[in-house]
Design an enzyme around this catalytic site. Sequence first.
Site, PDB file in Angstrom:
ATOM      1  N   CYS A 198     -53.137 -89.858  -6.654  1.00 53.42           N
ATOM      2  CA  CYS A 198     -53.236 -90.365  -8.021  1.00 53.42           C
ATOM      3  C   CYS A 198     -53.701 -91.817  -8.038  1.00 53.42           C
ATOM      4  O   CYS A 198     -54.371 -92.255  -8.987  1.00 53.42           O
ATOM      5  CB  CYS A 198     -51.893 -90.216  -8.739  1.00 53.42           C
ATOM      6  SG  CYS A 198     -50.515 -90.978  -7.853  1.00 53.42           S
ATOM      7  N   HIS A 251     -45.740 -92.597  -9.201  1.00 55.46           N
ATOM      8  CA  HIS A 251     -46.959 -91.993  -9.729  1.00 55.46           C
ATOM      9  C   HIS A 251     -47.803 -93.075 -10.398  1.00 55.46           C
ATOM     10  O   HIS A 251     -47.269 -93.973 -11.066  1.00 55.46           O
ATOM     11  CB  HIS A 251     -46.598 -90.891 -10.728  1.00 55.46           C
ATOM     12  CG  HIS A 251     -47.790 -90.152 -11.255  1.00 55.46           C
ATOM     13  ND1 HIS A 251     -48.660 -89.479 -10.432  1.00 55.46           N
ATOM     14  CD2 HIS A 251     -48.269 -89.997 -12.521  1.00 55.46           C
ATOM     15  CE1 HIS A 251     -49.604 -88.922 -11.178  1.00 55.46           C
ATOM     16  NE2 HIS A 251     -49.386 -89.237 -12.424  1.00 55.46           N
TER      17      HIS A 251
END
Length: 950
Positions: free
Chosen positions: A55, A310
């Site tokens: 990510c 994340h």
Amino acid sequence: CRRNCRGNPNCLVGIGEHVWLGEIDENSFHNIDDPNCERRKKNAFVGLTNLGATCYVNTFLQMWFLNLELRQALYLCPSTCSDYTAGEGVPKDKDYEPQTICEHLQYLFALLQNSKRRYIDPSGFVKALGLDTGQQQDAQEFSKLFMSLLEDTLSKQKNPDVRNIVQKQFCGEYAYVTVCNQCGRESKLVSKFYELELNIQGHKQLTDCITEFLKEEKLEGDNRYFCETCQSKQNATRKIRLLSLPCTLNLQLMRFVFDRQTGHKKKLNTYIGFSELLDMEPFMEQKNGVYVYELSAVLIHRGVSAYSGHYIAHVKDPQTGEWYKFNDEDIEKMEGKKLQLGIEEDLAEPSKSQTRKPKCGKGTHCSRNAYMLVYRLQTREKSLTVEVPAFLQELVERDNCKFEEWCNEMAEMRKQSVARGKIKHEEVKELYKRLPAEAGSPYDFISLEWLQKWLDESTPPKPIDNTACLCSHGKLHPDKISMMKRISEYVADFFYRRYGGGPRLNGEGSGSKTPSPRHVLAGSECASLRSWRQLALEQLNEQDEDAEHSNGKMNGNGQNKDESNEEKREEEEELNFNEDIVCPHGDLCISENDRRVVSKEAWEKLKQYFPKAPEFPNNKECCSQCKILEREGEENEALHKMMASEQKTSLQNLFHDKCRPCLGSWPQETDELYIVSQFFVEEWRKFVRRPTRCSPVSSVGNSVLLCPHGGLMFTYASMTKEDSKLIALIWPSEWERIQKLFVVDHVIKITRSQAAGADAESALYTSEPQLCPECREGLLCQQQRDLREYTQATIYIHKVVDNKKVMKDAAPELNVSSSEAEEEREENKPEGEQDPDFNQTNGGAKRQKVSHQSYVTYQKQGIRRSTRHRKVRGEKALLVSANQTLKELKIQIMHAFSVAPFDQNLSIDGKILSDDTATLGSLGVIPESVILLKADEPIADYAAMDDVMQ
């Protein structure tokens, strides 16, 4: 019926038919998602697939894609493939494989610009960089390394607009300026930068972080500066001066810092405020330029730990001015052309005790998760319009054609599944109407499980298999009727034609229409009925087994039953029918709870099953010998109660710990004390508390405290400390009573002697018998060896909260003496559970009491040490071995307390445990040790994170 009646073969309700009888949604006929959900929406951006833990790569790719100048320069970069540069177009017989990083980035940007897919796969680009998709790398370090790689790759291009794009967009200059306090000489070192690394610790606003970055530093003492003019070390000042700024200003917020205490990185989850417009003129050396920047991107790290989390990006579209949130495959457009960070801040909130989010004015924002801010130089020029080169557009169109083919293929599969589902729907509805067998009409028995699978659309039915329900004669077993359903012959013929299988169990082959009736037992004859049905079925199964072996096959689950019955026979002795009410003397037992009265007719039926069973008429008297033994047992119990009462009264001090003398503080009223084994005291207390369930203790076994040579195994010092749990001290007066009540094998006495007028510290203590030095040394060596070489031993981990250890008042039971606490637990137990030797069974098995002989045998096995540790609040017990490392222990602690190894501070007896490679034995961790655990900071729930932990 509201549900299926499993015992009724005629009940066909609740077997899965409700799915087919009503109106059915077409989507239930398939498990294929609508391919149009994978199609890019109008005026929307294309997402990027997360390959596991990539990510952080996706956020930078989206940010660089929306830098139009960088995208245009990459499109101008020529391809190394001769087939494309020659103008022959893209070969259709092979897939395009980019050769360089620039070509990968070109193709990726072209797909992001004109693909019809909702998201694309960046695996080619990630593979070319050699990144591990399962490991989350440092995002800031990745940005630096990739920019350096891109600049080096583009430096070989002939076109200056391509060659210098990285410097034009991202490169600025600052100078390290050092000024000598003595002569005023100024030394300047000019350096390039691609981002400014700003410390956020102790700051609340972005401008404060920039001010600290540029602040003046004093060079004094050992850190003095060598001045070329003065030719000596002088006090000086040093600071950074900004000389020029790039078009795109990258500001790295140093959220991930090195913690010197733990030796690991940690994240600073503090709020930093920043504005949408940033005027850099006050920070510049030259004030005559245009230095107003506007916010164009905010890169976010969700999570409170530096090792997991994340990454997402908020980026502004330079052409429309609208803000978008890029979260891998999902892209969300912000309302009203405004940046919105509130949701991201709420998601990262680790606990209610964290600092509240400060209020932000118009045009300003604050974040605790932003780790990079990107500002673009404010300009009145219109944004660029970037066109995709022809050969790249051809590659994009080829990929779009593949996507359209996939969509059409999925749509056709959905259409065919719906058509097949509708046909089966009508077929099942028609067959279910004709499924019940009418009275007097032909019928078949069929497995309920198979019918349920036929009605379950997700599992295609297999051929019908009725073999598990057959008896030894090849017909339907009466006990299997609950597993079967009776259906009409018409539907059965259809099933066997369509699906095959067998054997068919119709009116002729099923044996009987209903199972045989069962008998009700009651009346006036004596028999034990506890297991008559089980025993009868075992006999029938044995007959069936013989028949099946003769045919060369096994039916149903008979094999499993035989195996389980064989295991039961191995575990306990099997009794034939009615033998469990026979006493050891061959007569009727005296326990009336183990037998019932049945009628003569029932007994005659049972005799058919068990012709050899012992028979007792209703008027049969119980065994006279058992009655005598029962009376003797009652007399013995009364005798034991009286004996226990007398001994407890006579030995009050021995029964209560608080009344016994202590070697650590020798009593003044006597110079002699006697010693007995603590094991003897515990066994005697058990008898006194429960005289009817424990055998009386008849001897004092002091031989366990002596060595084979007859010498004492303990020193006076050890008996006051570590060995005090193994012995019990006796007053001289009480010792006289013990000698009258018990058989004493060895007398052990401690004598104190001191000169007249001397203090207590000068007293001498001697033992009879004397200490055996050789055996004592051997015992100590064996104990040390046991502590160093243990396996699967218990230790306790105590978590420290706010530097305070949980004390005894957190566990009131610690203030109670062991004997009192044990006595209280025993008295509170329900009847039948107090004595571990007492086992109550349906068969009326008698309790076996511990004899004096077994007590002596057990006593001679060795010294019984009581090392039980009482857990308190905040402690957990772990099983460890001496040869395992501290790192392995930390992993166990992580699973027990949810504290990551790098956040664990462990100590034992004031000693810090820091060497992860050392074994527990070398660190002094022994069985029953208590290790203190202090966690550095709140740890996030790693399982809730979207990406893989590093």
